[in-house]
Design a protein around this motif. Structure first.
Motif, PDB file in Angstrom:
ATOM      1  N   VAL A  18       3.592   9.861  -9.620  1.00 51.87           N
ATOM      2  CA  VAL A  18       3.224   9.733 -11.028  1.00 51.87           C
ATOM      3  C   VAL A  18       2.059  10.665 -11.360  1.00 51.87           C
ATOM      4  N   LEU A  19       1.052  10.663 -10.484  1.00 51.63           N
ATOM      5  CA  LEU A  19      -0.109  11.519 -10.757  1.00 51.63           C
ATOM      6  C   LEU A  19       0.274  12.987 -10.700  1.00 51.63           C
ATOM      7  N   LYS A  20       1.189  13.301  -9.803  1.00 51.78           N
ATOM      8  CA  LYS A  20       1.615  14.700  -9.693  1.00 51.78           C
ATOM      9  C   LYS A  20       2.177  15.175 -11.027  1.00 51.78           C
ATOM     10  N   VAL A  71       2.853   1.524  -3.411  1.00 52.96           N
ATOM     11  CA  VAL A  71       2.008   1.878  -4.550  1.00 52.96           C
ATOM     12  C   VAL A  71       1.480   3.292  -4.391  1.00 52.96           C
ATOM     13  N   PHE A  72       1.115   3.638  -3.166  1.00 54.77           N
ATOM     14  CA  PHE A  72       0.523   4.965  -2.958  1.00 54.77           C
ATOM     15  C   PHE A  72       1.542   6.067  -3.196  1.00 54.77           C
ATOM     16  N   LEU A  73       2.762   5.864  -2.699  1.00 52.89           N
ATOM     17  CA  LEU A  73       3.792   6.880  -2.921  1.00 52.89           C
ATOM     18  C   LEU A  73       4.081   7.029  -4.409  1.00 52.89           C
ATOM     19  N   GLN A  88       0.841  -1.198   0.000  1.00 54.60           N
ATOM     20  CA  GLN A  88       0.000   0.000   0.000  1.00 54.60           C
ATOM     21  C   GLN A  88       0.876   1.247   0.000  1.00 54.60           C
ATOM     22  N   SER A  89       1.865   1.288   0.900  1.00 47.16           N
ATOM     23  CA  SER A  89       2.724   2.465   0.993  1.00 47.16           C
ATOM     24  C   SER A  89       3.484   2.677  -0.308  1.00 47.16           C
ATOM     25  N   LEU A 129       2.070   6.358  -6.763  1.00 53.40           N
ATOM     26  CA  LEU A 129       0.892   6.969  -7.371  1.00 53.40           C
ATOM     27  C   LEU A 129       0.917   8.486  -7.202  1.00 53.40           C
ATOM     28  N   ILE A 130       1.306   8.917  -5.997  1.00 51.50           N
ATOM     29  CA  ILE A 130       1.359  10.361  -5.762  1.00 51.50           C
ATOM     30  C   ILE A 130       2.314  11.012  -6.759  1.00 51.50           C
TER      31      ILE A 130
END
Lengths: 63, 166, 387
Positions: free
Chosen positions: B26-28, B19-21, B16-17, B23-24
């Motif tokens: 990449v999305l940014k 993938v979430f990091l 979770q950590s 994701l942040i």
């Protein structure tokens, strides 16, 4: 005489429910009085409710 | 509490950590920055457009105001010119009237003078004529009757009297 | 219009605040029984192989064995089993009936071991990998011997290998990350042609603007909010989408996992502390404007608050989502237990009502998490001018 934890959980729920209910009620009143400040009141309401909810959940898990 | 700790899965936490990091970040890079920039840009452009419109409105207003002022001025100018023309006309008429009156007066006066002169000339002429006529007559009468003194005197007296009454 | 909607949503949300509480009550009862059950199981375990038999029995309930309607107790057990199974993580992605696919298992146990969860044959058999034996028990992998008896360490606990498997929840997280990437990159691309959003952007852009204008700017402040936008937007949509994914019949319960919410709350916590300015630390350790004697007391309270904040973030999201799932499934389960049409009709209606409520809660919890996170960031970067 030992009080079962389920009773404690019930008490927590009653307390938290009443607290959040009061917050909600007061917020509604406040919005009724000052509809233009509804945004700010809502934010404050959600935060206060969330804090009580947090305490309630913490206590529930402890129970 | 025990249940919470028991439920905690280190593997899930790790993934979770991670993938979430990811994701942040990449999305940014690929989403939030372009989207927020576009939104900002649009808001800016809307704001600019509104300001522009307000400016145009104000300009329009001032233009209208100046137009009105010009119109008003023109109207006043026209009024002024018309008034001037009217005044001039009146003045000219009155001047002409005055001139005519004086002219007429002058003519009357000169006519009167001429008449007077003619009259006095005529009177003088008449007097001369009368004198010469009387001399002629006198000569004639004298030729015939001046032989008699009394007749001469009566004659002359009579003539003079006549002349006087004339 | 907006204020009407928000007032309504606040009202409905308020109504729901009592629902998780009730649900929690219910859940608590479950956990209570569950604990007793586990204790029993452990006792049995200590005695030998009896557990295995009992386990197989209850697994049998879970996988559609017929229980007569007269056997209310048996049916209650089935419902309980189903709810637990639904809430728990899984090593395979089960869609419907026999349809599904196995997911990779990654273990660190004397070296890296990667294998397909198909080896467990839906958790019913012992998997043998490189001479080590594993079994799935209560949705967790344990080491066993060749016969499938769980191994105990010196302290008498079951041995769990370090488990980094791509479980159903991890798979869902990854799927959602990829989904969000393509969704929002797609939205971002539409802005290249015109400044007006199209397609999904029409729906998502107001939400993005809402987070910026209603959450980030008022709570963090015009000056600093830009740094936190990426985190806030990502966390909002991530929680919301995963909450909604939990409402699908796929039965994923990602945000109702303590590990997930701990991870989210810890990130919020660390971002808050790392962006803390001098004023922020001052307000924690040496509160200005109060008598000096009181300051250490306040410092202790503030430090407790520091820890409580991420804890409450964790528990709130976890408990709300878990409770929502438990309530809906339990009420649906009542139909099965009562096994009559007179029960089916009202309970179906009630489930539908709760389902709609849960959809609201899915958004509300994402909103509250984001709101509180931005509030904490705001407190960290705030600069006071009164001293």
């Amino acid at each position: 005489m030992e009080i079962p934890t389920i009773v404690g959980a019930g008490l927590i729920v009653i307390g938290a429910g009443m607290g959040i209910g009061r917050i909600g009620g007061s917020a509604m009143e406040a919005i009724g009085r000052q509809p233009e400040a509804s945004g700010k009141i809502q934010t404050a309401m959600i935060i206060a409710a969330a804090l009580i909810e947090g305490i309630g959940f913490a206590a529930l898990f402890a129970a | 509490m025990d249940k919470l700790i028991n439920d905690f899965s280190i593997g899930l936490f790790f993934w979770q950590s991670l993938v979430f990091l990811l994701l942040i970040f990449v999305l940014k890079k690929y989403a939030w920055k372009p989207i927020l920039n576009a939104v900002n840009e649009r808001e800016q452009s809307i704001e600019d457009a509104l300001k522009e419109a307000e400016k145009a409105r104000l300009e329009m207003q001032s233009l209208q105001e100046s137009n009105e002022a010009i119109l008003k001025e023109a109207r006043e100018e026209r009024e002024r010119i018309l008034k001037e023309a009217r005044d001039m006309k009146n003045k000219m008429i009155s001047e002409a009237k005055d001139a005519a009156a004086t002219e007429a007066d002058k003519a009357i006066v000169s006519a009167k003078a001429a008449i007077e002169a003619e009259k006095s000339a005529a009177i003088a002429e008449l007097k001369n004529q009368a004198a010469s006529l009387s001399i002629d007559v006198a000569e004639k009468i004298l030729g015939q009757e001046l032989s008699a003194e009394n007749k001469q005197t009566a004659m002359i007296g009579k003539i003079i009297e006549d002349v006087k009454f004339n | 219009m907006i204020s009407k909607f928000t007032a309504l949503s606040a009202f409905v949300g308020l109504m729901f605040f009592s629902a998780p509480a009730v649900a929690q009550d219910h859940g608590h009862e479950n956990t209570h029984l569950e604990n007793a059950h586990q204790n029993d199981a452990q006792n049995n375990e200590a005695h030998g192989e009896e557990l295995h038999g009992e386990e197989a029995h209850s697994e049998g309930h879970g996988h559609g064995a017929f229980v007569p309607a007269s056997d209310t107790e048996g049916r209650k057990a089935v419902v309980k089993e189903t709810v637990e199974h639904h809430l728990a993580d899984s090593y395979e992605f089960h869609i419907v009936g026999p349809v599904g696919f196995p997911l990779p298992v990654i273990l660190f146990d004397n070296g890296l071991k990667v294998f397909s969860s198909a080896k467990f044959q839906h958790g019913e058999s012992v998997a043998e990998v490189d001479g080590q034996y594993y079994v799935i028990h209560h949705s967790k992998i344990y080491k066993t011997d060749a016969e499938g008896n769980m191994l105990l360490d010196e302290a008498g606990h079951h041995i769990k290998p370090l488990d980094f498997s791509i479980t159903k929840n991890v798979f869902m997280i990854m799927f959602m990350a990829v989904f969000m990437f393509f969704l929002f990159r797609g939205v971002a691309k539409t802005y290249k042609n015109s400044l007006v959003p199209s397609k999904a952007g029409r729906f998502l852009e107001p939400l993005i603007v809402l987070i910026r204008d209603e959450i980030a700017i008022p709570n963090i402040g015009e000056k600093h909010y830009k740094r936190y936008m990426s985190f806030l937007l990502t966390i909002f949509f991530f929680i919301w989408f995963l909450n909604l994914a939990g409402m699908t019949p796929l039965g994923v319960n990602v945000t109702g996992n303590i590990a997930v919410t701990v991870s989210l709350a810890l990130m919020t916590f660390f971002i808050t502390q790392f962006s803390g300015k001098k004023d922020y630390w001052m307000h924690i350790f040496w509160m200005p404007g109060v008598p000096v004697l009181l300051r250490p007391v306040l410092a202790v309270i503030e430090l407790i608050g520091l820890v409580v904040k991420p804890f409450s973030l964790t528990i709130r999201l976890y408990a709300n989502m878990l409770a929502g799932h438990v309530v809906i499934m339990s009420i649906l389960g009542l139909i099965y237990i009562f096994a009559s049409y007179t029960a089916a009709i009202p309970f179906t209606g009630l489930t539908l009502f709760l389902y709609v409520l849960e959809l609201l809660v899915a958004a509300l919890q994402a909103y509250i998490f984001t709101m509180l996170a931005s509030l904490y960031f705001g407190a960290a970067v705030e600069e006071h001018d009164h001293h």
